[in-house]
Design an enzyme around this catalytic site. Sequence first.
Site, PDB file in Angstrom:
ATOM      1  CD  GLN A 189       0.961 -30.857 -23.018  1.00 15.16           C
ATOM      2  OE1 GLN A 189       2.048 -30.344 -22.765  1.00 15.16           O
ATOM      3  NE2 GLN A 189       0.844 -31.984 -23.682  1.00 15.16           N
ATOM      4  CD  GLU A 236       7.693  -4.981  -7.313  1.00 11.57           C
ATOM      5  OE1 GLU A 236       6.933  -4.681  -6.389  1.00 11.57           O
ATOM      6  OE2 GLU A 236       8.567  -4.219  -7.747  1.00 11.57           O
TER       7      GLU A 236
HETATM    8  C1  LIG Z   1      13.467  -8.628 -14.932  1.00  7.20           C
HETATM    9  C2  LIG Z   1      13.758  -8.145 -13.572  1.00  7.20           C
HETATM   10  C3  LIG Z   1      13.428  -6.849 -13.204  1.00  7.20           C
HETATM   11  C4  LIG Z   1      13.737  -6.377 -11.919  1.00  7.20           C
HETATM   12  N1  LIG Z   1      13.468  -5.061 -11.610  1.00  7.20           N
HETATM   13  C5  LIG Z   1      13.944  -4.568 -10.436  1.00  7.20           C
HETATM   14  C6  LIG Z   1      13.858  -3.154 -10.152  1.00  7.20           C
HETATM   15  O1  LIG Z   1      13.329  -2.371 -10.953  1.00  7.20           O
HETATM   16  N2  LIG Z   1      14.392  -2.708  -9.006  1.00  7.20           N
HETATM   17  C7  LIG Z   1      15.008  -3.533  -8.094  1.00  7.20           C
HETATM   18  O2  LIG Z   1      15.481  -3.048  -7.085  1.00  7.20           O
HETATM   19  N3  LIG Z   1      15.099  -4.872  -8.324  1.00  7.20           N
HETATM   20  C8  LIG Z   1      14.594  -5.403  -9.478  1.00  7.20           C
HETATM   21  N4  LIG Z   1      14.709  -6.749  -9.743  1.00  7.20           N
HETATM   22  C9  LIG Z   1      15.337  -7.618  -8.757  1.00  7.20           C
HETATM   23  C10 LIG Z   1      14.384  -8.575  -8.071  1.00  7.20           C
HETATM   24  O3  LIG Z   1      13.552  -7.889  -7.185  1.00  7.20           O
HETATM   25  C11 LIG Z   1      15.206  -9.681  -7.412  1.00  7.20           C
HETATM   26  O4  LIG Z   1      15.669 -10.524  -8.450  1.00  7.20           O
HETATM   27  C12 LIG Z   1      14.424 -10.486  -6.411  1.00  7.20           C
HETATM   28  O5  LIG Z   1      14.125  -9.706  -5.299  1.00  7.20           O
HETATM   29  C13 LIG Z   1      15.155 -11.731  -5.941  1.00  7.20           C
HETATM   30  O6  LIG Z   1      16.456 -11.451  -5.563  1.00  7.20           O
HETATM   31  P1  LIG Z   1      17.651 -12.330  -6.167  1.00  7.20           P
HETATM   32  O7  LIG Z   1      17.434 -12.402  -7.619  1.00  7.20           O
HETATM   33  O8  LIG Z   1      18.935 -11.801  -5.658  1.00  7.20           O
HETATM   34  O9  LIG Z   1      17.425 -13.772  -5.608  1.00  7.20           O
HETATM   35  P2  LIG Z   1      17.963 -14.366  -4.227  1.00  7.20           P
HETATM   36  O10 LIG Z   1      17.516 -13.507  -3.116  1.00  7.20           O
HETATM   37  O11 LIG Z   1      19.400 -14.694  -4.337  1.00  7.20           O
HETATM   38  O12 LIG Z   1      17.140 -15.728  -4.161  1.00  7.20           O
HETATM   39  C14 LIG Z   1      17.565 -16.940  -4.786  1.00  7.20           C
HETATM   40  C15 LIG Z   1      16.598 -18.041  -4.358  1.00  7.20           C
HETATM   41  O13 LIG Z   1      16.657 -18.196  -2.940  1.00  7.20           O
HETATM   42  C16 LIG Z   1      15.374 -18.033  -2.374  1.00  7.20           C
HETATM   43  N5  LIG Z   1      15.503 -17.388  -1.051  1.00  7.20           N
HETATM   44  C17 LIG Z   1      16.207 -16.281  -0.729  1.00  7.20           C
HETATM   45  N6  LIG Z   1      16.062 -15.991   0.560  1.00  7.20           N
HETATM   46  C18 LIG Z   1      15.244 -16.933   1.084  1.00  7.20           C
HETATM   47  C19 LIG Z   1      14.690 -17.193   2.372  1.00  7.20           C
HETATM   48  N7  LIG Z   1      14.954 -16.399   3.419  1.00  7.20           N
HETATM   49  N8  LIG Z   1      13.866 -18.247   2.514  1.00  7.20           N
HETATM   50  C20 LIG Z   1      13.580 -19.052   1.469  1.00  7.20           C
HETATM   51  N9  LIG Z   1      14.076 -18.873   0.227  1.00  7.20           N
HETATM   52  C21 LIG Z   1      14.884 -17.828   0.041  1.00  7.20           C
HETATM   53  C22 LIG Z   1      14.602 -17.175  -3.362  1.00  7.20           C
HETATM   54  O14 LIG Z   1      13.200 -17.330  -3.241  1.00  7.20           O
HETATM   55  C23 LIG Z   1      15.145 -17.701  -4.681  1.00  7.20           C
HETATM   56  O15 LIG Z   1      14.450 -18.886  -5.023  1.00  7.20           O
HETATM   57  C24 LIG Z   1      14.364  -7.240 -10.991  1.00  7.20           C
HETATM   58  C25 LIG Z   1      14.690  -8.562 -11.355  1.00  7.20           C
HETATM   59  C26 LIG Z   1      14.422  -9.004 -12.626  1.00  7.20           C
HETATM   60  C27 LIG Z   1      14.845 -10.399 -13.001  1.00  7.20           C
END
Ligand SMILES: Cc1cc2nc3c(=O)[nH]c(=O)nc-3n(C[C@H](O)[C@H](O)[C@H](O)COP(=O)(O)OP(=O)(O)OC[C@H]3O[C@@H](n4cnc5c(N)ncnc54)[C@H](O)[C@@H]3O)c2cc1C
Length: 403
Positions: free
Chosen positions: A356, A383
Amino acid sequence: MTFSLELNEDQIQLQKWVHDFAENVVRPVAGEYDRKEETPWPVIEEAAKIGLYSFDFFANAFADETGLTIPVVMEELFWGDAGIGLAIVGSVLGVAGIMANGTPEQVMEWVPQCFGTPEKVALGAFCVSEPDAGSDVSSLRTKAVYDEAKDEWVLNGTKTWITNGGIADIHVVVATVDPTLGSRGQASFIVPPGTEGLSQGTKFSKMGIRASHTAEVVLDDVRVPGSLLLGGKEKLDDRMANARAGKKGGGQAAMATFEATRPSVGAQAIGIARAAYEYALQYALERKQFGKPIIENQSIAFMLADMKTELDAARLLVWRAAWMGRTGKTFEAAEGSMSKLKAGRTAVWITERAIQILGGAGYVDEHPVERWHRDSKIYDIFEGTEQIQQLVIARAISGIRIE
Ligand SMILES: Cc1cc2nc3c(=O)[nH]c(=O)nc-3n(C[C@H](O)[C@H](O)[C@H](O)COP(=O)(O)OP(=O)(O)OC[C@H]3O[C@@H](n4cnc5c(N)ncnc54)[C@H](O)[C@@H]3O)c2cc1C
């Protein structure tokens, strides 16, 4: 003991050393690696050459008694660039997985191999997330089956979004041995370099931190020796027997580990936020409209005042949690999660405000602020998402199992 927030002489020197590296080696190539979306091998190699990417460096930094060295290092490095920063420290995720569950012998054998040597750098990866198990890590589907005759574990499944996935030398894989037991039926395994059956699946094209490699890891009848089960089979068998008998488990210990590691992730977000704040401040001092620098308008100056206040508040939460973790304090209110929640949100907000303040210049890639905004968003997601941090904090302060 006197109270102090001052960094000691060693920390100040280290801060300057990492800052020089971030400024002179990382920043000049940050835009290029973001565009190319490639692993910055020459930068990682340079970090290894000067001793920044090494087992010794991280062992010493983690040993610091105040707990502040790691956040200070992270902030400086990620001030340089978050994608390249993660390409350099992504191996530490694998290292943390080994340290959390491994025996002292396993730690000594495998942690150095996650870094390699300056002549031949290596990478580590921590493979937990799966297509159907992101926030809900208790529902992993990757199976680990014990082949008693050969004393080997056989791993099958697909991991997703893995930092350094498929290009790492050491993959630390979390798999389920007994899915009916949730997290207590899971175990972590080292998959050494060149193991048959482990391959990279899709490499993801990301919104930000594009210099950091993120990909699927496919495990197809991957066989590892029994000795590569972290913590050993006896401990796993005891844990599963306790879980089946309905006894309470070590959930507290796992939670304490997360609380202790989250501030270092928060510190990375602080690095991005500080970069954006400094850039916007400088721009506001130089950019003239209506015959005067834009900072002479309160709406711009107050925005910068708020940005600096939020930045410092977030850093204080990160430092507090890092200090608590290192000095063994109890995380009564999930202070580690609090620090990461605040740091992620602050980075997203400050980088957006920086755009901005730059106006049109903030929206184009001639200036780095649009990249920093893209980079910052991951800190609300990985994380532990923003919502999961809130959940952890809410449960800690209420004592109620809020869903
Ligand atoms: C660039 C990048 C690097 C990564 N590196 C690693 C790695 O090295 N190793 C590894 O193991 N993983 C890794 N990850 C995975 C990452 O840790 C996950 O994306 C993260 O934990 C969220 O899981 P998900 O994407 O399946 O989202 P989901 O769990 O499907 O969540 C979707 C939405 O629902 C919400 N939600 C889910 N459960 C609840 C609840 N109980 N209450 C309220 N809201 C909820 C979440 O906050 C989010 O807004 C990486 C991800 C990215 C994008």
